[in-house]
Scaffold this active site. Structure first.
Site, short mmCIF file in Angstrom:
data_model
loop_
_atom_site.label_atom_id
_atom_site.label_comp_id
_atom_site.label_asym_id
_atom_site.label_seq_id
_atom_site.Cartn_x
_atom_site.Cartn_y
_atom_site.Cartn_z
N SER A 19 4.18 -12.94 6.68
CA SER A 19 3.72 -12.01 7.35
C SER A 19 2.33 -11.32 6.87
CB SER A 19 4.81 -10.82 7.61
OG SER A 19 5.06 -10.42 6.33
N GLY A 21 -0.95 -12.05 3.45
CA GLY A 21 -1.38 -12.88 2.66
C GLY A 21 -1.70 -14.33 2.70
N LEU A 22 -1.49 -15.15 1.72
CA LEU A 22 -1.19 -16.81 1.87
C LEU A 22 -0.19 -17.11 2.99
CD1 LEU A 22 -2.40 -19.16 0.86
CD2 LEU A 22 -0.60 -19.35 -1.12
N ARG A 42 10.78 -9.91 5.35
CA ARG A 42 12.01 -9.04 5.60
C ARG A 42 11.44 -7.90 6.85
NH1 ARG A 42 11.53 -6.59 -0.40
NH2 ARG A 42 9.39 -6.93 0.25
N LYS A 46 6.10 -6.13 11.14
CA LYS A 46 4.97 -6.98 10.55
C LYS A 46 4.89 -8.24 11.39
CE LYS A 46 4.95 -6.17 6.12
NZ LYS A 46 4.85 -6.66 4.51
N ASP A 71 15.95 -11.11 4.28
CA ASP A 71 15.59 -10.90 2.89
C ASP A 71 16.15 -12.09 2.24
OD1 ASP A 71 15.68 -10.25 0.15
OD2 ASP A 71 16.18 -8.25 0.31
N SER A 150 3.70 -21.39 -7.24
CA SER A 150 3.94 -21.14 -8.60
C SER A 150 2.69 -20.08 -8.71
CB SER A 150 3.95 -22.12 -9.48
OG SER A 150 4.05 -21.65 -10.79
N TYR A 164 6.15 -11.20 -14.39
CA TYR A 164 5.64 -12.13 -13.13
C TYR A 164 5.80 -13.69 -13.84
CZ TYR A 164 2.57 -14.19 -9.67
OH TYR A 164 1.80 -14.89 -8.78
N LYS A 168 7.29 -17.50 -12.37
CA LYS A 168 6.33 -18.58 -11.93
C LYS A 168 6.31 -19.82 -12.61
CE LYS A 168 4.78 -16.43 -8.30
NZ LYS A 168 5.22 -17.03 -6.94
N1 LIG Z 1 -2.67 -13.17 -4.51
C1 LIG Z 1 -2.85 -13.82 -5.55
O1 LIG Z 1 -3.75 -13.61 -6.24
C2 LIG Z 1 -1.87 -14.82 -6.04
C3 LIG Z 1 -0.75 -14.99 -5.29
N2 LIG Z 1 0.30 -16.03 -5.77
C4 LIG Z 1 1.63 -16.29 -5.20
O2 LIG Z 1 1.44 -16.69 -3.76
C5 LIG Z 1 2.33 -15.95 -3.12
C6 LIG Z 1 1.91 -15.19 -1.91
O3 LIG Z 1 1.02 -14.16 -2.23
P1 LIG Z 1 0.15 -13.19 -1.53
O4 LIG Z 1 -0.11 -13.54 -0.23
O5 LIG Z 1 -0.55 -12.16 -2.61
O6 LIG Z 1 1.48 -12.06 -1.21
P2 LIG Z 1 1.80 -10.89 -0.56
O7 LIG Z 1 2.70 -9.81 -1.42
O8 LIG Z 1 0.79 -10.38 0.19
O9 LIG Z 1 2.84 -11.21 0.63
C7 LIG Z 1 4.19 -11.32 0.19
C8 LIG Z 1 5.14 -11.90 1.54
O10 LIG Z 1 6.46 -12.05 1.03
C9 LIG Z 1 7.26 -11.41 1.86
N3 LIG Z 1 8.43 -11.15 1.25
C10 LIG Z 1 8.49 -10.39 0.12
N4 LIG Z 1 9.84 -10.35 -0.24
C11 LIG Z 1 10.61 -11.03 0.47
C12 LIG Z 1 12.01 -11.44 0.43
N5 LIG Z 1 12.92 -10.78 -0.22
N6 LIG Z 1 12.34 -12.14 1.60
C13 LIG Z 1 11.54 -12.75 2.56
N7 LIG Z 1 9.87 -12.41 2.37
C14 LIG Z 1 9.65 -11.64 1.53
C15 LIG Z 1 6.33 -10.09 2.30
O11 LIG Z 1 6.86 -9.40 3.44
P3 LIG Z 1 7.87 -8.44 3.41
O12 LIG Z 1 7.52 -7.54 2.40
O13 LIG Z 1 7.88 -7.71 4.61
O14 LIG Z 1 9.48 -8.93 3.10
C16 LIG Z 1 5.02 -10.91 2.49
O15 LIG Z 1 4.94 -11.42 3.66
C17 LIG Z 1 3.19 -15.25 -3.79
O16 LIG Z 1 4.36 -16.21 -4.20
C18 LIG Z 1 2.44 -15.13 -4.90
O17 LIG Z 1 3.04 -14.67 -6.25
C19 LIG Z 1 -0.14 -16.95 -6.87
C20 LIG Z 1 -1.35 -16.80 -7.38
C21 LIG Z 1 -2.31 -15.55 -7.12
C1 LIG Z 2 -12.12 -22.89 -21.17
C2 LIG Z 2 -10.91 -22.08 -20.49
C3 LIG Z 2 -10.89 -20.69 -20.44
C4 LIG Z 2 -9.51 -19.94 -19.96
C5 LIG Z 2 -9.81 -18.60 -19.82
C6 LIG Z 2 -8.56 -17.87 -19.19
C7 LIG Z 2 -8.43 -17.39 -17.74
C8 LIG Z 2 -7.17 -17.21 -17.06
C9 LIG Z 2 -7.51 -17.05 -15.78
C10 LIG Z 2 -6.21 -16.94 -15.21
C11 LIG Z 2 -5.96 -16.50 -13.91
C12 LIG Z 2 -4.72 -16.19 -13.34
C13 LIG Z 2 -4.63 -15.64 -12.00
C14 LIG Z 2 -3.14 -15.31 -11.79
C15 LIG Z 2 -2.90 -15.06 -10.26
C16 LIG Z 2 -1.75 -14.36 -9.83
O1 LIG Z 2 -0.77 -15.24 -9.87
C17 LIG Z 2 -1.48 -12.92 -9.65
N1 LIG Z 2 -2.79 -12.44 -8.93
C18 LIG Z 2 -0.41 -12.42 -9.05
O2 LIG Z 2 -0.61 -12.23 -7.53
#
Ligand SMILES: NC(=O)C1=CN([C@@H]2O[C@H](COP(=O)(O)OP(=O)(O)OC[C@H]3O[C@@H](n4cnc5c(N)ncnc54)[C@H](OP(=O)(O)O)[C@@H]3O)[C@@H](O)[C@H]2O)C=CC1
Ligand SMILES: CCCCCCCCCCCCCCCC(=O)[C@@H](N)CO
Length: 301
Positions: A19, A21-22, A42, A46, A71, A150, A164, A168
């Site tokens: 719903s 983000g990614l 959930r 949305k 959920d 992850s 967190y 992951k």
């Molecule tokens: N954004 C970042 O920088 C990074 C993100 N990630 C990972 O990427 C993935 C997506 O991240 P992002 O787009 O930022 O996340 P968001 O927090 O923007 O979105 C999370 C989504 O998960 C849903 N959700 C949360 N809890 C539950 C549940 N119990 N059951 C079902 N659905 C659920 C939310 O909807 P609702 O709340 O309505 O349930 C929402 O749709 C995540 O796993 C995150 O950890 C990894 C690296 C970097």
């Molecule tokens: C030569 C090597 C140098 C290394 C430098 C170290 C840099 C670390 C970068 C780590 C980035 C982590 C992103 C986490 C994203 C995430 O999962 C959260 N935003 C949760 O949503």
């Protein structure tokens, strides 16, 4: 058993956390390429808006988009999704598990409820959902993909991510087990290790993220969720098992190859050698930043 090619057109893709983000960006990207999608999260309101938005991207008459409000950290809700799919005779080609949440903060300041939430949303939603879906992905009727999300944090856990990073790392390990166990069924298991990208969740986590955490992760500037989704889909189409979305993530993944799947073998092997030489220096630099900050804080008192 099946070919490596991942042809999106006509596939049925079920996306958790679909719903926003990614997850939502992936749903739109795949739908635009002709896939049918079911998004799960959930919050029903949305999801309804998302379904409307996705429908606007329709590519053909019989294209299908639907949602289930659930959920997924509760097993009964995962079973409900299974029942919905079987009742409607919908056999998913791919499962993409995107639900996740981070509460970056100094450990001492994290309420226990946030630690539970981290376990529930990052770990349980993935493991419970895959468990409930197993009968639908082990039928050996077609090539199927399981995608787990992850984070780069699984390769390098650092200051501020105690709630967190362990989750992951657990998702990574779960994916590795599934990659083995689902091999006989022709299910390809992919694990995503995204760097930072813009999303509702990312905006939320930045509210509590310590300055030091921001400084360390500055090496991974946030890209848009759409760009991130595009990289993920391209990588799935190339057959990558471990998927990185930025350069620093790929470098950190290379520093901890172990027995992991690799891409660009020789480049990664070369980098792993560099990592074994300088990796600790990078971490020592971060330790220096931490000491410097605590000294400054002591002076201010
Ligand atoms: N954004 C970042 O920088 C990074 C993100 N990630 C990972 O990427 C993935 C997506 O991240 P992002 O787009 O930022 O996340 P968001 O927090 O923007 O979105 C999370 C989504 O998960 C849903 N959700 C949360 N809890 C539950 C549940 N119990 N059951 C079902 N659905 C659920 C939310 O909807 P609702 O709340 O309505 O349930 C929402 O749709 C995540 O796993 C995150 O950890 C990894 C690296 C970097
Ligand atoms: C030569 C090597 C140098 C290394 C430098 C170290 C840099 C670390 C970068 C780590 C980035 C982590 C992103 C986490 C994203 C995430 O999962 C959260 N935003 C949760 O949503």
């Amino acid at each position: 058993m099946f070919s490596n090619k991942y042809n999106v057109d006509g596939r049925l893709v079920v996306i958790t956390g679909g719903s926003q983000g990614l997850g939502f960006a992936l749903a739109k990207n795949l739908y635009l390429k002709g896939a049918n999608v079911i998004i799960i999260s959930r919050t029903k309101t949305k999801l309804l808006n998302c379904v409307e938005e996705i429908k606007k991207l329709s590519q053909k008459e019989d294209q299908f988009v639907d949602y289930v409000a659930a959920d997924l950290s509760k097993y009964e809700d995962c079973e409900r999704v299974y029942e919905y799919l079987t009742l409607k005779k919908l056999l998913p080609d791919d499962l993409i598990c995107c639900a996740g949440i981070a509460y970056p903060q100094k450990f001492a300041k994290i309420p226990i409820s946030k630690i539970d939430e981290g376990i529930d949303i990052n770990y349980k939603t993935a493991v419970y959902f895959v468990h409930a879906m197993l009968p639908l992905i082990t039928e050996k009727v077609r090539e199927q993909h399981l995608v787990l999300c992850s984070s780069v944090i699984a390769s390098y856990a650092f200051y501020g991510y105690s709630q967190y990073a362990p989750m992951k790392a657990a998702v990574k390990a779960f994916g590795d087990c599934m990659r083995h166990e689902l091999l006989p069924y022709g299910v390809k298991v992919h694990t995503l290790f995204p760097g930072n990208f813009e999303s509702e969740g990312y905006a939320q986590e930045n509210l509590t993220k310590p300055a030091l955490t921001k400084e360390i992760e500055g090496a991974s500037p946030a890209i848009s969720a759409e760009k991130c989704a595009e990289i993920v889909v391209n990588s799935l189409q190339n057959g990558s098992l471990y998927i990185y979305t930025d350069f620093i993530g790929w470098v950190l993944g290379s520093f901890s190859l172990g027995l992991n799947p690799r891409e660009w073998w020789f480049a990664q092997i070369f980098l792993s050698f560099i990592g074994s030489l300088v990796g600790r220096l990078v971490d020592l630099y971060h330790e220096h930043l931490i000491r410097r900050q605590s000294q400054e804080e002591a002076k201010q008192k």
